[in-house]
Design a protein around this motif. Structure first.
Motif, PDB file in Angstrom:
ATOM      1  N   GLY A 215       0.809  -1.208   0.000  1.00 36.13           N
ATOM      2  CA  GLY A 215       0.000   0.000   0.000  1.00 36.13           C
ATOM      3  C   GLY A 215       0.844   1.259   0.000  1.00 36.13           C
ATOM      4  O   GLY A 215       0.619   2.180  -0.801  1.00 36.13           O
ATOM      5  N   LEU A 216       1.844   1.320   0.924  1.00 31.61           N
ATOM      6  CA  LEU A 216       2.704   2.507   0.982  1.00 31.61           C
ATOM      7  C   LEU A 216       3.570   2.628  -0.269  1.00 31.61           C
ATOM      8  O   LEU A 216       3.774   3.733  -0.790  1.00 31.61           O
ATOM      9  N   GLY A 217       4.090   1.497  -0.760  1.00 32.19           N
ATOM     10  CA  GLY A 217       4.940   1.537  -1.944  1.00 32.19           C
ATOM     11  C   GLY A 217       4.201   2.055  -3.165  1.00 32.19           C
ATOM     12  O   GLY A 217       4.694   2.944  -3.876  1.00 32.19           O
ATOM     13  N   LEU A 218       2.999   1.522  -3.414  1.00 35.23           N
ATOM     14  CA  LEU A 218       2.226   1.971  -4.576  1.00 35.23           C
ATOM     15  C   LEU A 218       1.745   3.402  -4.403  1.00 35.23           C
ATOM     16  O   LEU A 218       1.683   4.165  -5.374  1.00 35.23           O
ATOM     17  N   LEU A 220       3.275   5.797  -2.691  1.00 33.92           N
ATOM     18  CA  LEU A 220       4.423   6.692  -2.877  1.00 33.92           C
ATOM     19  C   LEU A 220       4.789   6.840  -4.347  1.00 33.92           C
ATOM     20  O   LEU A 220       5.307   7.890  -4.762  1.00 33.92           O
ATOM     21  N   LEU A 221       4.524   5.813  -5.148  1.00 34.93           N
ATOM     22  CA  LEU A 221       4.776   5.911  -6.586  1.00 34.93           C
ATOM     23  C   LEU A 221       3.734   6.768  -7.293  1.00 34.93           C
ATOM     24  O   LEU A 221       3.902   7.096  -8.477  1.00 34.93           O
ATOM     25  N   GLY A 222       2.673   7.124  -6.574  1.00 37.60           N
ATOM     26  CA  GLY A 222       1.625   7.936  -7.169  1.00 37.60           C
ATOM     27  C   GLY A 222       0.616   7.149  -7.978  1.00 37.60           C
ATOM     28  O   GLY A 222      -0.134   7.728  -8.778  1.00 37.60           O
ATOM     29  N   LEU A 223       0.568   5.831  -7.802  1.00 37.90           N
ATOM     30  CA  LEU A 223      -0.377   5.005  -8.552  1.00 37.90           C
ATOM     31  C   LEU A 223      -1.801   5.292  -8.078  1.00 37.90           C
ATOM     32  O   LEU A 223      -2.067   5.347  -6.870  1.00 37.90           O
ATOM     33  N   ASN A 224      -2.705   5.478  -9.020  1.00 39.07           N
ATOM     34  CA  ASN A 224      -4.104   5.683  -8.664  1.00 39.07           C
ATOM     35  C   ASN A 224      -4.640   4.476  -7.893  1.00 39.07           C
ATOM     36  O   ASN A 224      -4.441   3.334  -8.317  1.00 39.07           O
ATOM     37  N   PHE A 225      -5.291   4.739  -6.767  1.00 39.61           N
ATOM     38  CA  PHE A 225      -5.863   3.692  -5.908  1.00 39.61           C
ATOM     39  C   PHE A 225      -4.780   2.736  -5.377  1.00 39.61           C
ATOM     40  O   PHE A 225      -5.069   1.589  -5.064  1.00 39.61           O
ATOM     41  N   GLY A 247      -3.320  -8.523  -6.945  1.00 38.18           N
ATOM     42  CA  GLY A 247      -2.757  -7.194  -6.754  1.00 38.18           C
ATOM     43  C   GLY A 247      -1.800  -6.804  -7.862  1.00 38.18           C
ATOM     44  O   GLY A 247      -1.806  -5.651  -8.331  1.00 38.18           O
ATOM     45  N   PHE A 248      -0.973  -7.757  -8.299  1.00 38.54           N
ATOM     46  CA  PHE A 248      -0.009  -7.485  -9.360  1.00 38.54           C
ATOM     47  C   PHE A 248      -0.721  -7.149 -10.673  1.00 38.54           C
ATOM     48  O   PHE A 248      -0.398  -6.156 -11.332  1.00 38.54           O
ATOM     49  N   VAL A 249      -1.708  -7.961 -11.040  1.00 38.21           N
ATOM     50  CA  VAL A 249      -2.407  -7.745 -12.309  1.00 38.21           C
ATOM     51  C   VAL A 249      -3.148  -6.413 -12.303  1.00 38.21           C
ATOM     52  O   VAL A 249      -3.063  -5.633 -13.264  1.00 38.21           O
ATOM     53  N   VAL A 250      -3.879  -6.123 -11.216  1.00 39.03           N
ATOM     54  CA  VAL A 250      -4.655  -4.878 -11.153  1.00 39.03           C
ATOM     55  C   VAL A 250      -3.728  -3.667 -11.145  1.00 39.03           C
ATOM     56  O   VAL A 250      -3.957  -2.682 -11.866  1.00 39.03           O
ATOM     57  N   SER A 251      -2.672  -3.714 -10.333  1.00 36.84           N
ATOM     58  CA  SER A 251      -1.776  -2.556 -10.233  1.00 36.84           C
ATOM     59  C   SER A 251      -1.025  -2.306 -11.539  1.00 36.84           C
ATOM     60  O   SER A 251      -0.865  -1.149 -11.953  1.00 36.84           O
ATOM     61  N   VAL A 252      -0.572  -3.370 -12.203  1.00 37.97           N
ATOM     62  CA  VAL A 252       0.124  -3.181 -13.480  1.00 37.97           C
ATOM     63  C   VAL A 252      -0.837  -2.656 -14.540  1.00 37.97           C
ATOM     64  O   VAL A 252      -0.477  -1.791 -15.357  1.00 37.97           O
ATOM     65  N   GLY A 253      -2.084  -3.161 -14.535  1.00 42.57           N
ATOM     66  CA  GLY A 253      -3.070  -2.638 -15.481  1.00 42.57           C
ATOM     67  C   GLY A 253      -3.330  -1.158 -15.269  1.00 42.57           C
ATOM     68  O   GLY A 253      -3.370  -0.372 -16.231  1.00 42.57           O
ATOM     69  N   VAL A 254      -3.510  -0.745 -14.018  1.00 47.62           N
ATOM     70  CA  VAL A 254      -3.712   0.672 -13.718  1.00 47.62           C
ATOM     71  C   VAL A 254      -2.467   1.478 -14.078  1.00 47.62           C
ATOM     72  O   VAL A 254      -2.563   2.591 -14.621  1.00 47.62           O
ATOM     73  N   ALA A 255      -1.282   0.921 -13.799  1.00 45.97           N
ATOM     74  CA  ALA A 255      -0.037   1.636 -14.101  1.00 45.97           C
ATOM     75  C   ALA A 255       0.142   1.835 -15.598  1.00 45.97           C
ATOM     76  O   ALA A 255       0.610   2.894 -16.042  1.00 45.97           O
ATOM     77  N   PRO A 261       3.496   6.346 -21.940  1.00 47.76           N
ATOM     78  CA  PRO A 261       4.508   5.335 -22.271  1.00 47.76           C
ATOM     79  C   PRO A 261       5.752   5.382 -21.376  1.00 47.76           C
ATOM     80  O   PRO A 261       6.832   4.967 -21.803  1.00 47.76           O
ATOM     81  N   ASP A 262       5.646   5.935 -20.179  1.00 53.89           N
ATOM     82  CA  ASP A 262       6.795   6.014 -19.271  1.00 53.89           C
ATOM     83  C   ASP A 262       7.015   4.648 -18.622  1.00 53.89           C
ATOM     84  O   ASP A 262       6.449   4.336 -17.562  1.00 53.89           O
ATOM     85  N   TRP A 263       7.840   3.827 -19.240  1.00 56.07           N
ATOM     86  CA  TRP A 263       8.018   2.437 -18.797  1.00 56.07           C
ATOM     87  C   TRP A 263       8.650   2.337 -17.415  1.00 56.07           C
ATOM     88  O   TRP A 263       8.430   1.353 -16.701  1.00 56.07           O
ATOM     89  N   TYR A 264       9.453   3.318 -17.023  1.00 49.45           N
ATOM     90  CA  TYR A 264      10.149   3.185 -15.743  1.00 49.45           C
ATOM     91  C   TYR A 264       9.183   3.225 -14.560  1.00 49.45           C
ATOM     92  O   TYR A 264       9.427   2.600 -13.527  1.00 49.45           O
ATOM     93  N   TRP A 265       8.055   3.949 -14.698  1.00 47.26           N
ATOM     94  CA  TRP A 265       7.068   3.943 -13.609  1.00 47.26           C
ATOM     95  C   TRP A 265       6.349   2.602 -13.548  1.00 47.26           C
ATOM     96  O   TRP A 265       6.057   2.086 -12.456  1.00 47.26           O
TER      97      TRP A 265
END
Length: 353
Positions: A215-218, A220-225, A247-255, A261-265
């Protein structure tokens, strides 16, 4: 054998009949079981059982209230926002996939872009519709709201009284065991307690640590939700592989939708989950859960799904302790079988003679 089979049948019938009202009581028992070692720690330092239980209850309620005042409003706002944006995210992901298939990547793998786009569109629409329906039912369900209120009010009260009388209840149940079998029953109870405590308390701490980290990691990265997704992934980590995968699938999809196209985020979001998995597999699981639980991940997943289908959310609460106890009993029966004449046959009996 008839007695124990009858007792099991009566217990299952009791769960089926009263499953709609059992949630706060079983949750209270679970809280009392988890906090009993803490009460014992206070008792060893001179506190009475009543005083120790009261201190634990006050701390528990304060933490619960603080979390609901600070954390729950944020999570509810993120949940409402995620429900609204799921169709938009699905359309944007489909558009990005179509763009990739229309580029050299589609030519490289010789993919029929039109057919694959149509299949992906149907799949993503169905998945988005299913997820939206699920989240809306959780968000607006009146019965769920009543269950939550009863859970918050009744569970601490039940936990307090159970915690005060825990040792007395264990002693009373021990006094009911037939004296000819009391040592065997105590041995099985100790093994079951070790398996249940090792998993429930250990895995509970793992879920809290992972949920906080994700939760804190995502966030801090500024990921929505990010906070909602991370905490949800940590809580669902109680089911092996399920929480992290979802969690991985949802977060990567949102990211992808948010940062493309900023791949580093996007890579940073992936790195959060890879780091969490590394710490879980190499540090948290060996130190907090250990190898003495005796619950295979496949058996655990089956138990969670089976008990959940049969008894609903109450079944999810009792699935782990029930499966751990069943595992202890199965190992005990197999050990008895391997030393019995049924397994050894006439040769084994002749060797004993």
């Amino acid at each position: 054998m008839f007695f124990w089979v009858g007792a099991l049948a009566a217990f299952i019938l009791f769960l089926v009949v009263f499953r709609t009202v059992l949630l706060p009581f079983i949750a209270g028992m679970a809280v009392a079981y988890a906090l009993d070692p803490v009460a014992d720690w206070f008792e060893r330092r001179g506190f009475s059982r009543m005083a120790a239980s009261l201190i634990i209850l006050v701390i528990f309620v304060l933490v619960l209230v603080l979390s609901f005042v600070v954390l729950i409003p944020v999570l509810l706002n993120q949940l409402a926002g995620l429900i609204e944006r799921i169709p938009t995210y699905a359309q944007q992901l489909q558009g990005l996939a179509n763009a990739l298939l229309s580029s050299r990547i589609g030519d490289l793998f010789r993919v029929d872009a039109a057919q694959l786009q149509n299949s992906m569109g149907q799949l993503m629409s169905q998945a988005a519709s299913w997820l939206s329906t699920l989240l809306k039912s959780l968000w607006s369900g009146g019965s769920a709201l009543v269950d939550i209120v009863s859970l918050l009010v009744v569970t601490p009260v039940v936990a307090f009284y159970m915690l005060v009388d825990w040792d007395k209840m264990v002693a009373r149940i021990d006094s009911w065991v037939p004296r000819d079998h009391v040592e065997t029953v105590r041995m099985l109870a100790r093994d079951s307690d070790a398996a249940i405590a090792g998993f429930v308390r250990g895995q509970g701490l793992v879920c809290i640590i992972l949920g906080t980290f994700y939760g804190l990691g995502l966030a801090l990265l500024g990921l929505n939700f990010g906070l909602l997704i991370g905490l949800g992934a940590g809580i669902l980590s109680f089911i092996p592989y399920v929480g992290t995968t979802i969690g991985f699938v949802v977060s990567v999809g949102v990211a992808i939708v948010q940062f493309w196209p900023d791949w580093y985020w996007i890579g940073a979001v992936v790195a959060v989950f890879l780091t969490g998995q590394f710490f879980e597999g190499n540090i948290l699981q060996p130190r907090l859960v250990g190898a003495s639980v005796g619950l295979h991940p496949v058996w655990l997943m089956f138990a969670l799904f089976a008990f959940g289908v049969l008894f609903g959310f109450v079944g999810l609460l009792i699935a782990v302790p029930a499966s751990a106890a069943i595992g202890v009993l199965v190992r005990f029966v197999i050990a008895r079988y391997l030393t019995s004449p049924i397994y050894r046959g006439d040769a084994g009996v002749a060797d004993d003679d």
